[in-house]
Design an enzyme around this catalytic site. Structure first.
Site, PDB file in Angstrom:
ATOM      1  N   GLU A 181      -4.696   2.321   0.227  1.00  0.00           N
ATOM      2  CA  GLU A 181      -3.325   2.796   0.333  1.00  0.00           C
ATOM      3  C   GLU A 181      -2.794   2.687  -1.199  1.00  0.00           C
ATOM      4  O   GLU A 181      -1.888   3.589  -1.621  1.00  0.00           O
ATOM      5  CB  GLU A 181      -2.538   2.194   1.467  1.00  0.00           C
ATOM      6  N   ASP A 205       3.530  -3.047  -1.690  1.00  0.00           N
ATOM      7  CA  ASP A 205       4.107  -2.058  -0.404  1.00  0.00           C
ATOM      8  C   ASP A 205       4.749  -2.930   0.655  1.00  0.00           C
ATOM      9  O   ASP A 205       4.204  -3.287   1.369  1.00  0.00           O
ATOM     10  CB  ASP A 205       3.169  -1.610   0.277  1.00  0.00           C
TER      11      ASP A 205
HETATM   12  P1  ADP Z   1       5.283   2.017   6.815  1.00  0.00           P
HETATM   13  O1  ADP Z   1       4.685   2.039   6.038  1.00  0.00           O
HETATM   14  O2  ADP Z   1       5.307   0.470   7.433  1.00  0.00           O
HETATM   15  O3  ADP Z   1       4.837   2.887   8.047  1.00  0.00           O
HETATM   16  P2  ADP Z   1       7.387   2.890   5.308  1.00  0.00           P
HETATM   17  O4  ADP Z   1       7.139   2.818   3.980  1.00  0.00           O
HETATM   18  O5  ADP Z   1       8.123   4.381   5.783  1.00  0.00           O
HETATM   19  O6  ADP Z   1       6.694   2.498   6.260  1.00  0.00           O
HETATM   20  O7  ADP Z   1       8.920   1.904   5.279  1.00  0.00           O
HETATM   21  C1  ADP Z   1       9.742   2.074   6.530  1.00  0.00           C
HETATM   22  C2  ADP Z   1      10.776   1.234   6.177  1.00  0.00           C
HETATM   23  O8  ADP Z   1      11.593   1.436   5.381  1.00  0.00           O
HETATM   24  C3  ADP Z   1      12.263   1.054   7.184  1.00  0.00           C
HETATM   25  O9  ADP Z   1      12.240  -0.614   7.531  1.00  0.00           O
HETATM   26  C4  ADP Z   1      12.663   2.139   6.648  1.00  0.00           C
HETATM   27  O10 ADP Z   1      14.047   2.078   6.766  1.00  0.00           O
HETATM   28  C5  ADP Z   1      12.497   1.695   5.018  1.00  0.00           C
HETATM   29  N1  ADP Z   1      13.995   2.409   4.227  1.00  0.00           N
HETATM   30  C6  ADP Z   1      13.568   3.853   4.619  1.00  0.00           C
HETATM   31  N2  ADP Z   1      14.335   4.547   3.195  1.00  0.00           N
HETATM   32  C7  ADP Z   1      15.479   3.150   2.716  1.00  0.00           C
HETATM   33  C8  ADP Z   1      16.519   3.138   2.162  1.00  0.00           C
HETATM   34  N3  ADP Z   1      17.609   3.952   1.670  1.00  0.00           N
HETATM   35  N4  ADP Z   1      16.904   1.747   1.771  1.00  0.00           N
HETATM   36  C9  ADP Z   1      16.405   0.562   2.178  1.00  0.00           C
HETATM   37  N5  ADP Z   1      15.000   0.797   3.205  1.00  0.00           N
HETATM   38  C10 ADP Z   1      14.566   2.005   3.312  1.00  0.00           C
HETATM   39 MG    MG Z   2       3.241   2.319   4.409  1.00  0.00          MG
END
Ligand code: ADP
Ligand code: MG
Length: 633
Positions: A181, A205
């Site tokens: 990643e 990340d």
């Molecule tokens: P993963 O890599 O774990 O699958 P992501 O990178 O998609 O996850 O991150 C998901 C997280 O990011 C969730 O907790 C979501 O609430 C948070 N998130 C998404 N947009 C925002 C934002 N604008 N402000 C704060 N947190 C956010």
């Molecule tokens: Mg991710």
């Protein structure tokens, strides 16, 4: 005579790029103009529900039904991939569904529906997500897809990587390459293409449930090494640190206050799952609002005239989450210490922000000051891994070599000024890194917000250039036109990332934006844009000149007009008439130029402006003398 036989052209099988995340998954495809995320809403929650009739529901619908179907809705299957039940003991309390030991010492999910019990492997669960992404790509690209590049965390071991490949196979996808990643994120920022110096890159990340910090060493290709080489110097993290924690902290805060105000224990007094679900939704929306605004409000109707209402300020929120961010920084400290023992590991050249939770401003500022460099935030942090996977995919399929990365700026960069003209700050072919500063002011009295539009291209007018992004400098105290002192700085670092910052010096207000200028640009496009600028050079120059003349003459007329009204009785008759005529002439030039710029000769326009400026010298003296009398300081 022999003739070259034309070969039937083999259609190239597109290879897609997939970010198979713990919380969310995305699919992207890289075409000639860069990576595009596929699907209207590209973020697919990594959640699968097993329905009693044997079908499955994937994505948003499955996530939203999680409270209703807690035992058959499976989230975070990535945590179980290639692991034994022993490996995942610590995770079980967070999962909410049953995990048991299956064949070959592997963790399995036990699902009981009306149709009976089933043991399902994490690979099968991931395969449902992958299949849904594959279908999404097939309908977006209108072709069959059988190959994908899939990303995994840098710390995944062989078993976890193999499980990811197996999940692909179950979904009808050959996983042609597994990419880390953090490496994908670096590729998306163009760090893996072009450039000659080795670099050390930190990838921060922070996702929904996990935090990973990876320190990579990039060695660019050279005569002995045909491809760029990414080496993982160190990784650290926290497998239970992410945005979910922030949601929980906010829910806890709401519940405590509801208890204090109304004596209601949400968990105890018959408040059902849907209330708790609603609270979690409120929490998430407050959190997202506070990434953009200084405060967020919640209003929860608890029935019987009991309404819980609350405004949460950014200060309060930041105080709440500071210990949480500090946990991430503690992991960064470990990663830095480990990387230091390796060649190139003692300095960090770039810091990339990945994961939805890095949209929280406090996360960005704390990470930036911890590493002592400006973090890269220009690309969408929850899409950047999928974009990088797609770039890797297109490199493998030979369709592109990735984004355009050169050690010079391929197209000029500037900002929009009055009348739709472009003021260029950095000219094409400038070597990076480079910096340029320019001063501006306002055109209108009492302007409290100034919008800055960043443009790329060789033409003189906004409509003929490509807008890379806009931002606003807000909250400037009202001042007359021309008085605010706006300093705009463009800085392109060695990796080609553009940072634009604006400072209004009188009020000290600042704002900034970060952009990847070459994102989505192809070499052909650069050539075409250059050609067009030659074709239109003369016409463009005239238009720009006229736009500037309109802006400057308008300001002159405004000032001279005001002073003229105040002091006309002190002027002699001849000068008064002369000024009046010259103001009228210049006003006419402005009017005609505004309705049709090509009807005006810029030289005559310029002469009219100069003539008024000269004629107004006496008026200026009078007005300065008068202001000194009024204000003897
Ligand atoms: P993963 O890599 O774990 O699958 P992501 O990178 O998609 O996850 O991150 C998901 C997280 O990011 C969730 O907790 C979501 O609430 C948070 N998130 C998404 N947009 C925002 C934002 N604008 N402000 C704060 N947190 C956010
Ligand atoms: Mg991710």
């Amino acid at each position: 005579m022999i003739e070259k036989q034309t070969q039937p052209i083999q259609p190239i099988q597109p290879i897609i790029g997939i970010d198979l995340g713990t919380t969310n998954s995305l699919v992207a495809f890289n075409d000639a103009s860069g990576s595009v995320l596929l699907g209207d809403d590209p973020i697919v929650p990594s959640v699968v529900r097993f329905n009693p009739d044997g079908t499955t529901t994937v994505g948003t619908a499955a996530r939203d039904g999680a409270i209703e179907f807690p035992l058959t809705t499976i989230h975070s299957a990535k945590r179980l991939m290639g692991r034994s039940l022993d490996d995942v003991q610590a995770d079980l309390q967070y999962l909410g569904y049953q995990v048991v030991q299956g064949d070959h010492n592997t963790a399995r999910v036990l699902i009981s529906t009306d149709a009976g019990e089933r043991l399902i492997s994490p690979q099968e669960i991931s395969a449902h997500i992958l299949r849904s992404l594959k279908e999404r790509a097939e309908s977006s690209l209108d072709t069959q897809i059988t190959k994908a590049v899939v990303t995994v965390p840098a710390y995944f071991d062989d078993a976890q990587r193999q499980a990811t490949r197996d999940a692909g196979r179950l979904a009808g996808l050959e996983v042609v390459r597994i990419v880390n990643e953090p490496t994908a994120a670096a590729l998306a920022y163009g760090l893996g293409t072009g450039g000659t110096q080795p670099k050390t890159i930190a990838v921060f990340d922070l996702g929904g449930g996990t935090f990973d910090i990876s320190i990579l060493r990039l060695t660019p290709s050279d005569d002995t090494n045909p491809v760029d080489f990414f080496q993982v110097l160190s990784t650290a993290g926290d497998t239970h640190l992410g945005g979910d924690d922030v949601d929980h902290m906010l829910v806890q805060l709401f519940m405590n206050e509801i208890n204090e105000q109304f004596g209601i224990h949400i968990k105890g007094q018959g408040f059902d799952a849907s209330t708790r679900n609603a609270l979690a939704q409120f929490a998430r929306s407050v959190k997202h609002t506070l990434s953009e605004n200084d405060s967020a409000s919640v209003r929860i109707d608890l029935g019987n005239d009991r309404v819980y209402e609350r405004i949460i300020t950014i200060e309060e929120f930041e105080q709440l989450v500071t210990p949480w961010v500090d946990r991430a920084l503690a992991a960064c400290d470990r990663a830095i210490r480990d990387a230091k023992n390796q060649p190139g590991g003692d300095t960090i050249d770039a810091l990339i922000m990945v994961g939805g939770s890095t949209r929280i401003p406090l996360v960005q500022t704390k990470a930036g000051s911890f590493f002592g460099i400006e973090p890269y935030t220009a690309l969408d942090p929850d899409q950047v891994v999928a974009m990088g996977a797609a770039i890797q995919a297109s490199i493998l399929s030979g369709t592109t070599t990735g984004s355009l990365l050169l050690d010079v700026v391929p197209l000029s960069l500037g900002i929009e000024t009055a009348g739709g003209a472009v003021a260029k700050l950095i000219m094409r072919n400038t070597t990076v890194p480079t910096k340029a500063v320019e001063r501006f002011s306002t055109q209108v009295d009492g302007q409290v917000n100034i919008k800055l539009n960043i443009l790329q291209g060789e033409r003189e007018m906004v409509e003929d250039c490509r807008s890379l992004g806009e931002f606003e400098l807000r909250g400037i105290p009202p001042m007359p036109a021309g008085v605010p002192k706006l300093v705009v700085e463009f800085f392109i670092d060695a990796n080609g990332i553009l940072n634009v910052s604006a400072l209004e010096e009188r009020s000290g207000k600042r704002a900034s934006i970060q952009i990847v200028p070459n994102h989505g640009l192809t070499a052909e496009e650069v050539d075409r844009i250059e050609q067009e600028s030659f074709t239109h050079a003369r016409e463009d120059m005239t238009r720009h000149q006229i736009a500037d003349l309109i802006a400057n003459s308008t300001l002159d007329l405004k000032w001279i007009g005001e002073q003229f009204e105040k002091h006309k009785d002190e002027l002699d008759e001849e000068l008064r008439l002369d000024l009046d005529t010259k103001m009228t002439t210049l006003t006419q030039f402005i009017e005609s130029a505004k309705s049709d710029w090509s009807s005006v000769d810029p030289n005559e326009f310029h002469i009219a402006k100069e003539a008024l400026d000269h004629a107004s010298v006496r008026l200026q003296e009078i007005s300065i003398a008068a202001s000194l009398q009024h204000d003897p300081t």
